[in-house]
Design an enzyme around this catalytic site. Structure first.
Site, PDB file in Angstrom:
ATOM      1  CG  HIS A  95      -1.861   1.133   1.318  1.00  0.00           C
ATOM      2  ND1 HIS A  95      -3.217   0.947   1.521  1.00  0.00           N
ATOM      3  CD2 HIS A  95      -1.690   2.483   1.224  1.00  0.00           C
ATOM      4  CE1 HIS A  95      -3.823   2.124   1.555  1.00  0.00           C
ATOM      5  NE2 HIS A  95      -2.907   3.079   1.378  1.00  0.00           N
ATOM      6  CB  CYS A  96       1.254   4.075  -2.243  1.00  0.00           C
ATOM      7  SG  CYS A  96       2.258   5.551  -2.454  1.00  0.00           S
ATOM      8  CG  HIS A  97       4.430   2.949   2.874  1.00  0.00           C
ATOM      9  ND1 HIS A  97       4.109   1.802   2.174  1.00  0.00           N
ATOM     10  CD2 HIS A  97       5.648   2.714   3.438  1.00  0.00           C
ATOM     11  CE1 HIS A  97       5.082   0.908   2.304  1.00  0.00           C
ATOM     12  NE2 HIS A  97       6.033   1.437   3.060  1.00  0.00           N
ATOM     13  CG  MET A  98       6.783  10.277   1.833  1.00  0.00           C
ATOM     14  SD  MET A  98       6.321  12.029   1.854  1.00  0.00           S
ATOM     15  CE  MET A  98       6.324  12.367   0.098  1.00  0.00           C
TER      16      MET A  98
END
Length: 323
Positions: free
Chosen positions: A293-296
């Protein structure tokens, strides 16, 4: 006094600045004024109109006058060539000549010279506007921003100059920024975009996180990393389930960036030992991504937290930090 004050403070429900502007104009003019004065005052707050004519100044009229060596441009400043050599009488004569040319053109062409600004400007009725905004849940149907943060406008999905009708089925709610960026040849229907942003995955730990939220906005949320690299290491994720950075929509990129800026300010106030940040995304298993799940990562850095910080993010490949 009390009734009006109560209305302004408690009852006024705003989707734009129009109500307080109109009341303000009336107050400033003894309680009575005409619609032209009200319209001109609203216009004075509308910087999009200024931007429109700034674009014309730079890319049309300014370019022509520069080409003909009438003006020179230095950044945002225009200078009339040889103006310093004109006498006051010559200046006035030239002003009168310009006024004459303006009036001659208007007399010849009439109001058609402004038709490009008038086209499709029919006001949307209050009831239709209410229902469009209600259907959109008070949010821009493209970027998701709330009407409390940006004024929402009712936009034709199929532009009128392409045969679009003034019906509720042909309207969508867009914030003024998204609407300004949408051309009058664009018939993209953004009304179902909210469904996309609601997507969650049942087996995703970030879609079902239970950690304390630090900050959030319409499309993104931030919380502390469970396994921090440094103190106050934060993850910023899109609320929608998407695999990596390259799956983000532009509004989601904007939302994540807004939170990163907000958190940078917050953290540097809370901890004055923070002197820098590493920001980054892992995209793909071979790049080290373990939660899809995209995360910065927003990683605060402090002086001497490592012996040699040279290269920063380049150190993801051992030995490549220094070059």
């Amino acid at each position: 006094m009390n009734n009006l004050k109560y209305f302004i403070e408690r009852k006024m429900s705003m989707s734009h600045i129009y109500q307080p502007v109109m009341i303000k104009v009336l107050l400033e003019n003894g309680g009575v004024t005409d619609k032209i004065n009200i319209a001109k005052t609203i216009l004075s707050y509308d910087f999009s109109q200024v931007e429109y004519y700034e674009d014309i100044t730079n890319n049309m009229v300014g370019r022509i006058l520069r080409k003909n060596e009438v003006v020179i441009r230095e950044k945002n400043i225009y200078k009339l060539i040889d103006h310093e050599n004109l006498s006051p009488d010559e200046v006035q004569e030239l002003i009168d000549l310009c006024e004459l040319k303006i009036n001659e053109y208007i007399d010849k062409r009439g109001n058609q010279i402004w038709e490009h600004r008038r086209r499709n400007r029919k006001a949307v009725s209050g009831s239709v506007r209410y229902n469009v905004l209600k259907r959109a849940d008070g949010r821009c149907e493209l970027c998701g921003i709330s009407k409390d943060e940006k004024a929402l406008e009712v936009d034709h999905i199929l532009p009128k100059n392409h045969g679009g009708e003034d019906t509720i089925d042909n309207y969508q709610a867009l914030c003024y920024t998204c609407n300004a960026n949408k051309r009058d040849t664009d018939d993209t229907d953004f009304r179902n975009l909210g469904v996309k942003y609601d997507l969650r995955a049942a087996d995703c730990i970030f879609c079902n996180y239970s950690r304390e939220t630090i900050v959030e906005n319409e499309l993104a949320i931030a919380f502390y990393d469970k396994y921090p690299v440094t103190s106050k290491h934060i993850l910023i994720i899109p609320k929608r389930h998407c695999e990596d950075y390259f799956s983000l929509s532009q509004p989601e990129v904007n939302a994540i960036n807004r939170l990163a800026h907000e958190l940078k300010s917050k953290l540097t106030v809370e901890d004055q030992n923070i002197t820098g940040f590493n920001l980054g995304f892992n995209s793909g298993e071979d790049a080290g991504q373990t939660v899809f799940h995209c995360h910065m990562h927003l990683i605060p850095r402090r002086k001497n937290d490592v012996s040699n910080p040279t290269g920063g993010i380049r150190n993801v490949i051992p030995g490549k930090g220094e070059y």
